[in-house]
Every structure is written in C-alpha cells, then in structure tokens.
Design a protein around this motif. Structure first.
Motif, PDB file in Angstrom:
ATOM      1  N   SER A 323       0.805  -1.217   0.000  1.00  0.00           N
ATOM      2  CA  SER A 323       0.000   0.000   0.000  1.00  0.00           C
ATOM      3  C   SER A 323       0.839   1.269   0.000  1.00  0.00           C
ATOM      4  CB  SER A 323      -0.944   0.008   1.208  1.00  0.00           C
ATOM      5  OG  SER A 323      -1.942  -0.975   1.070  1.00  0.00           O
ATOM      6  N   ASP A 324       1.967   1.274   0.678  1.00  0.00           N
ATOM      7  CA  ASP A 324       2.770   2.490   0.766  1.00  0.00           C
ATOM      8  C   ASP A 324       3.384   2.877  -0.560  1.00  0.00           C
ATOM      9  OD1 ASP A 324       4.321   0.063   1.236  1.00  0.00           O
ATOM     10  OD2 ASP A 324       6.047   1.387   1.535  1.00  0.00           O
ATOM     11  N   LEU A 325       3.437   1.959  -1.525  1.00  0.00           N
ATOM     12  CA  LEU A 325       4.031   2.246  -2.827  1.00  0.00           C
ATOM     13  C   LEU A 325       3.000   2.574  -3.887  1.00  0.00           C
ATOM     14  CD1 LEU A 325       6.673  -0.625  -2.789  1.00  0.00           C
ATOM     15  CD2 LEU A 325       7.006   1.779  -2.182  1.00  0.00           C
ATOM     16  N   LYS A 336      -2.957   7.869   5.125  1.00  0.00           N
ATOM     17  CA  LYS A 336      -2.240   6.614   5.359  1.00  0.00           C
ATOM     18  C   LYS A 336      -3.081   5.441   4.842  1.00  0.00           C
ATOM     19  CE  LYS A 336       0.255   8.460   9.345  1.00  0.00           C
ATOM     20  NZ  LYS A 336       0.552   8.345  10.790  1.00  0.00           N
ATOM     21  N   PRO A 337      -3.423   5.486   3.565  1.00  0.00           N
ATOM     22  CA  PRO A 337      -4.422   4.555   3.026  1.00  0.00           C
ATOM     23  C   PRO A 337      -3.877   3.148   2.828  1.00  0.00           C
ATOM     24  CG  PRO A 337      -3.531   5.902   1.270  1.00  0.00           C
ATOM     25  CD  PRO A 337      -2.916   6.409   2.536  1.00  0.00           C
ATOM     26  N   HIS A 338      -4.813   2.233   2.604  1.00  0.00           N
ATOM     27  CA  HIS A 338      -4.495   0.821   2.366  1.00  0.00           C
ATOM     28  C   HIS A 338      -5.109   0.384   1.030  1.00  0.00           C
ATOM     29  CE1 HIS A 338      -3.742  -0.358   6.864  1.00  0.00           C
ATOM     30  NE2 HIS A 338      -2.720   0.265   6.312  1.00  0.00           N
ATOM     31  N   PRO A 339      -4.633   0.904  -0.105  1.00  0.00           N
ATOM     32  CA  PRO A 339      -5.242   0.552  -1.386  1.00  0.00           C
ATOM     33  C   PRO A 339      -4.856  -0.812  -1.921  1.00  0.00           C
ATOM     34  CG  PRO A 339      -3.414   2.052  -1.723  1.00  0.00           C
ATOM     35  CD  PRO A 339      -3.584   1.923  -0.246  1.00  0.00           C
ATOM     36  N   SER A 340      -3.775  -1.391  -1.366  1.00  0.00           N
ATOM     37  CA  SER A 340      -3.211  -2.632  -1.888  1.00  0.00           C
ATOM     38  C   SER A 340      -3.317  -3.744  -0.845  1.00  0.00           C
ATOM     39  CB  SER A 340      -1.752  -2.397  -2.289  1.00  0.00           C
ATOM     40  OG  SER A 340      -1.658  -1.394  -3.299  1.00  0.00           O
ATOM     41  N   PRO A 341      -3.011  -4.994  -1.209  1.00  0.00           N
ATOM     42  CA  PRO A 341      -3.284  -6.103  -0.287  1.00  0.00           C
ATOM     43  C   PRO A 341      -2.305  -6.249   0.871  1.00  0.00           C
ATOM     44  CG  PRO A 341      -2.350  -6.927  -2.330  1.00  0.00           C
ATOM     45  CD  PRO A 341      -2.625  -5.476  -2.546  1.00  0.00           C
ATOM     46  N   TYR A 342      -1.158  -5.547   0.824  1.00  0.00           N
ATOM     47  CA  TYR A 342      -0.177  -5.612   1.907  1.00  0.00           C
ATOM     48  C   TYR A 342       0.094  -4.221   2.460  1.00  0.00           C
ATOM     49  CZ  TYR A 342       1.177 -10.448   0.827  1.00  0.00           C
ATOM     50  OH  TYR A 342       1.191 -11.809   0.646  1.00  0.00           O
ATOM     51  N   ASP A 343       0.509  -4.159   3.724  1.00  0.00           N
ATOM     52  CA  ASP A 343       0.920  -2.882   4.297  1.00  0.00           C
ATOM     53  C   ASP A 343       2.413  -2.648   4.049  1.00  0.00           C
ATOM     54  OD1 ASP A 343       2.357  -4.335   6.207  1.00  0.00           O
ATOM     55  OD2 ASP A 343       0.995  -3.870   7.862  1.00  0.00           O
ATOM     56  N   ALA A 344       2.952  -1.568   4.608  1.00  0.00           N
ATOM     57  CA  ALA A 344       4.339  -1.186   4.346  1.00  0.00           C
ATOM     58  C   ALA A 344       5.338  -2.197   4.894  1.00  0.00           C
ATOM     59  CB  ALA A 344       4.626   0.198   4.935  1.00  0.00           C
ATOM     60  N   ALA A 345       4.918  -3.003   5.846  1.00  0.00           N
ATOM     61  CA  ALA A 345       5.795  -4.030   6.420  1.00  0.00           C
ATOM     62  C   ALA A 345       5.562  -5.398   5.787  1.00  0.00           C
ATOM     63  CB  ALA A 345       5.590  -4.102   7.931  1.00  0.00           C
ATOM     64  N   SER A 346       4.893  -5.411   4.622  1.00  0.00           N
ATOM     65  CA  SER A 346       4.600  -6.656   3.899  1.00  0.00           C
ATOM     66  C   SER A 346       3.717  -7.610   4.691  1.00  0.00           C
ATOM     67  CB  SER A 346       5.903  -7.366   3.482  1.00  0.00           C
ATOM     68  OG  SER A 346       6.582  -6.622   2.517  1.00  0.00           O
ATOM     69  N   ARG A 347       2.810  -7.034   5.505  1.00  0.00           N
ATOM     70  CA  ARG A 347       1.826  -7.855   6.219  1.00  0.00           C
ATOM     71  C   ARG A 347       0.505  -7.807   5.455  1.00  0.00           C
ATOM     72  NH1 ARG A 347       3.420  -4.803  11.698  1.00  0.00           N
ATOM     73  NH2 ARG A 347       2.514  -3.180  10.386  1.00  0.00           N
ATOM     74  N   PRO A 348      -0.160  -8.942   5.279  1.00  0.00           N
ATOM     75  CA  PRO A 348      -1.427  -8.951   4.536  1.00  0.00           C
ATOM     76  C   PRO A 348      -2.518  -8.193   5.276  1.00  0.00           C
ATOM     77  CG  PRO A 348      -0.999 -11.100   5.507  1.00  0.00           C
ATOM     78  CD  PRO A 348       0.241 -10.287   5.718  1.00  0.00           C
ATOM     79  N   PRO A 350      -6.856  -6.964   5.391  1.00  0.00           N
ATOM     80  CA  PRO A 350      -8.153  -7.607   5.136  1.00  0.00           C
ATOM     81  C   PRO A 350      -8.490  -7.720   3.650  1.00  0.00           C
ATOM     82  CG  PRO A 350      -8.323  -6.148   7.022  1.00  0.00           C
ATOM     83  CD  PRO A 350      -6.952  -5.939   6.461  1.00  0.00           C
ATOM     84  N   LEU A 351      -8.015  -6.780   2.854  1.00  0.00           N
ATOM     85  CA  LEU A 351      -8.206  -6.832   1.409  1.00  0.00           C
ATOM     86  C   LEU A 351      -7.643  -8.121   0.815  1.00  0.00           C
ATOM     87  CD1 LEU A 351      -9.178  -4.987  -0.951  1.00  0.00           C
ATOM     88  CD2 LEU A 351      -6.883  -4.015  -1.008  1.00  0.00           C
ATOM     89  N   TYR A 352      -6.560  -8.578   1.387  1.00  0.00           N
ATOM     90  CA  TYR A 352      -5.898  -9.789   0.903  1.00  0.00           C
ATOM     91  C   TYR A 352      -6.759 -11.024   1.153  1.00  0.00           C
ATOM     92  CZ  TYR A 352      -2.068 -13.163   0.244  1.00  0.00           C
ATOM     93  OH  TYR A 352      -1.276 -14.193  -0.189  1.00  0.00           O
ATOM     94  N   GLU A 353      -7.187 -11.199   2.387  1.00  0.00           N
ATOM     95  CA  GLU A 353      -7.982 -12.376   2.730  1.00  0.00           C
ATOM     96  C   GLU A 353      -9.320 -12.382   2.002  1.00  0.00           C
ATOM     97  OE1 GLU A 353      -9.126 -15.986   4.262  1.00  0.00           O
ATOM     98  OE2 GLU A 353      -7.154 -15.044   4.160  1.00  0.00           O
ATOM     99  N   ALA A 354      -9.914 -11.195   1.845  1.00  0.00           N
ATOM    100  CA  ALA A 354     -11.184 -11.113   1.114  1.00  0.00           C
ATOM    101  C   ALA A 354     -11.003 -11.575  -0.330  1.00  0.00           C
ATOM    102  CB  ALA A 354     -11.714  -9.684   1.150  1.00  0.00           C
ATOM    103  N   SER A 355      -9.860 -11.250  -0.928  1.00  0.00           N
ATOM    104  CA  SER A 355      -9.595 -11.660  -2.303  1.00  0.00           C
ATOM    105  C   SER A 355      -9.394 -13.168  -2.387  1.00  0.00           C
ATOM    106  CB  SER A 355      -8.358 -10.927  -2.833  1.00  0.00           C
ATOM    107  OG  SER A 355      -8.545  -9.523  -2.793  1.00  0.00           O
ATOM    108  N   VAL A 356      -8.684 -13.728  -1.428  1.00  0.00           N
ATOM    109  CA  VAL A 356      -8.497 -15.188  -1.389  1.00  0.00           C
ATOM    110  C   VAL A 356      -9.845 -15.884  -1.326  1.00  0.00           C
ATOM    111  CG1 VAL A 356      -7.595 -17.119  -0.038  1.00  0.00           C
ATOM    112  CG2 VAL A 356      -6.188 -15.066  -0.360  1.00  0.00           C
TER     113      VAL A 356
END
Length: 366
Positions: A323-325, A336-348, A350-356
């Motif tokens: 998300s940070d990139l 400090k948005p979360h548009p992508s499936p991982y955060d700045a520390a490469s932690r998944p 909720p967007l990630y699990e919902a996609s799975v």
C-alpha cells in the motif's frame, strides 16, 4: 495459502506492478513479489514517454528492470502500454498546439508546442516503436495493453464536445488514425501488434465502468458495443483489460457489471484485472482504520467474486502489492491509506484475505 495459490487453483495468473524509479532498491518488496507473482507489469517503464522520450532516443532502464525482475522470479512480464489515448506520450507524439483551435478540442493534454504527430507520420512512428520493443524483449510478454483509456472520462465540460458518438475520447490517436470515420480506427493497431507478438494476450485496457453513476454506465455500454463489434470484425483481441481502480464509498453497480461480464463471456473474451486497488477517499474520515479496511475488503471481495462467477478471469494484477508504494498513498499521504493487499511491512491486510476467499472455487475455468 497465498493469494497466488488461490489464483493458481482457479487457473488465474496473479501479479503486480513494480516501478524501479519510484522504489529502485527494495529487497523486501522483491521477496514479496517472488512469493506472489506469476506476472509483473513494469508500471511506467513500458510507456512511450518513458522509454523513448525523444524521437530516436531510447532509455530502457525502467522497462528493463521490470522485465528482468519477472525473469528472476520466474514470472512473465506485461507491456503496459503500447498506446495511451490520453496521456503517457512524449511531447513529439502529441498534436501540434497550432491545430487545437481548428480541431475544436478543448483538452490540452493532446497538444504541445513541440508536438509533431500527424496523419502522415503516426503509422511509421508506431511501427518503428513496436519494432524497437520487439528487438529488445522478443515475443515474451504475457499481456500487451494495445490501447489504454480510449473511451471518455465524462465531465460537465467534456460531454459531448470531447467524445465522439461511439464514446471514444477525441484524443491524439483518434485524430490521426481516423476516429471521425468510425469505430474501426483502432483495428489496425491490434492487427499489427498481433503480427509482431503472436504469443501475447492482446487487450484493450479501460477504467471507470464499475460505479452506479450515469456516465460510467454509458461508458460501459459504449465499451461493450465496441468489443462486440470488434470480435465480429475479427480484430485479434484476446481479452478485456479492466483497470479496476475501485472506489470504496461509491455505489458499486453490481447488476450492471454482472451483465457486462456475462456479455464478455458470451464473446469468449476473458477478463484481465490489470491495475487493481481500492481508493478510500470517499469513506468517512471519522471511520477507524479497521472500519475502512473492512469496507474496502468487502467491496473487493464482491467485485472479484462477480468477475469469477460471471466470466473467465484470466489475470489479477495489482497496482502494487504494498500500500505504501501505490500512487494513492503518494497522492493522499495524510490518509495513510491501504489501497493494496499488503501494508508497508509486507503484512497482509483484510483486502488480501477477502480476495483469497472470493476466488476460492469460483472461476469459470475450474
């Protein structure tokens, strides 16, 4: 299981964009992409303005870096994008500013004082550019976005002056390639790139058709009509590129999208989600981070589930895994948005699990 595992089980290629100018050295990101990606899009590296900023002057650095990353992690590179109808072109590949008044087009992005694009030179310039890319990378791309954002972005000022009766932007390529004569103006670009890249999946890449608002519904109808007729004409198009920059807090036109997806399925056109992310700028600022993440995850899950349940989803490519990139984070750092499936520390997230969960067992290919 990783999201790539869930995609592979459903016959979907999973990947993300990566730009080596914005984040030139990021071993943690490369490790994450190696774990998750079957495809890599060199985010800006494949745009004409970046790799050929002046006629005859090439700078392949960013394109090379994305293609090399794909090779190193065992993925396939994408080419985004051969042509961009609205932006992404160097000044010399825009129309001369002196023509703007005569053409009656108010959008200045298509014109430049240094612009020399014309009806006489657009085709040799296009074919020379394609030949240069072919010489450097060969027929090794998984997907090529032949045309990006050909259809209108409707505003009070732009409608109807800035679009034709088929819904196309009256952009630089529309002008020089004969868009005023009819919707077939795009066909030769697809035929030529098919000849040069017979192994690639050729798509037309578009945005802004998911929201329950009149202009997006009209755009979706124009887009569907062109795709239907292009298939009938034998245009070598292998799928539909949906950018999928979703807007949380805006009404998702679920039934309209299902109808569009079923129509694409009947045409035999798979769906390529090419630039996936979720924008939270329309959510209440008073909401907690957890509330925003849940809303965004719910929307993403609905959207992916609808695609997988109503069409053949061939590819899911995020506009950055972290998300940070993502460009949304650069444009709105205060959120400090979360548009992508991982955060700045490469932690998944909720967007990630919902996609799975949305993709488990729901793809038409399975």
């Amino acid at each position: 299981p990783t999201l790539r595992d869930a995609c592979r089980a459903a016959g979907i290629l999973h990947g993300a964009a990566r730009d080596h100018l914005i984040e030139p050295e990021d071993p943690m990101l490369d490790t994450l992409m190696a774990r998750e990606c079957d495809v890599v899009t060199p985010e800006n590296g494949g745009k004409w303005a970046v790799f050929q900023p002046q006629e005859g002057n090439f700078d392949w650095g960013r394109f090379d870096a994305g293609v090399e990353l794909a090779r190193r992690i065992g993925a396939k590179p994408n080419w985004h994008c051969a042509l961009w109808q609205h932006m992404g072109m160097p000044d010399y590949m825009t129309l001369p500013a002196s023509r703007q008044r005569a053409l009656g087009i108010a959008e200045s992005a298509y014109f430049s004082a240094d612009g020399t694009l014309s009806e006489e030179n657009y085709w040799p310039r296009f074919t020379a550019m394609v030949a240069a890319v072919k010489r450097r990378y060969g027929d090794n791309f998984y997907r090529i976005d032949v045309m990006n954002e050909a259809f209108f972005w409707e505003t009070e000022r732009s409608h109807p002056q800035e679009q034709d009766r088929h819904g196309f932007r009256k952009g630089m390529w529309w002008v020089v390639a004969g868009g005023a004569k009819g919707p077939e103006w795009l066909d030769p670009f697809f035929h030529y790139i098919r000849k040069e890249f017979p192994s690639a999946k050729l798509v037309i890449n578009e945005f802004g058709i998911e929201i329950d608002e009149g202009w997006q519904q009209r755009k979706r109808a124009y887009f569907q009509t062109w795709l239907t007729d292009a298939v009938k004409r034998g245009v070598p198009i292998d799928g539909v590129g949906l950018q999928s920059h979703l807007m949380a807090g805006k009404p998702y036109d679920r039934e309209g999208m299902k109808g569009f997806l079923r129509a694409m399925d009947r045409l035999g056109l798979p769906i390529h989600v090419t630039e996936f992310d979720v924008n939270e700028k329309h959510l209440p600022r008073s909401w907690s981070r957890a509330e925003k993440d849940r809303a965004m995850a719910f929307l993403a899950g609905q959207y992916l589930g609808d695609i997988a349940g109503n069409a053949r989803l061939a590819e899911l490519c995020w506009w950055h895994l972290r998300s940070d990139l993502n460009y949304i984070s650069r444009e709105m750092p205060e959120l400090k948005p979360h548009p992508s499936p991982y955060d700045a520390a490469s932690r998944p997230l909720p967007l990630y699990e919902a996609s799975v969960q949305a993709l488990r067992g729901r793809n038409r290919s399975g």
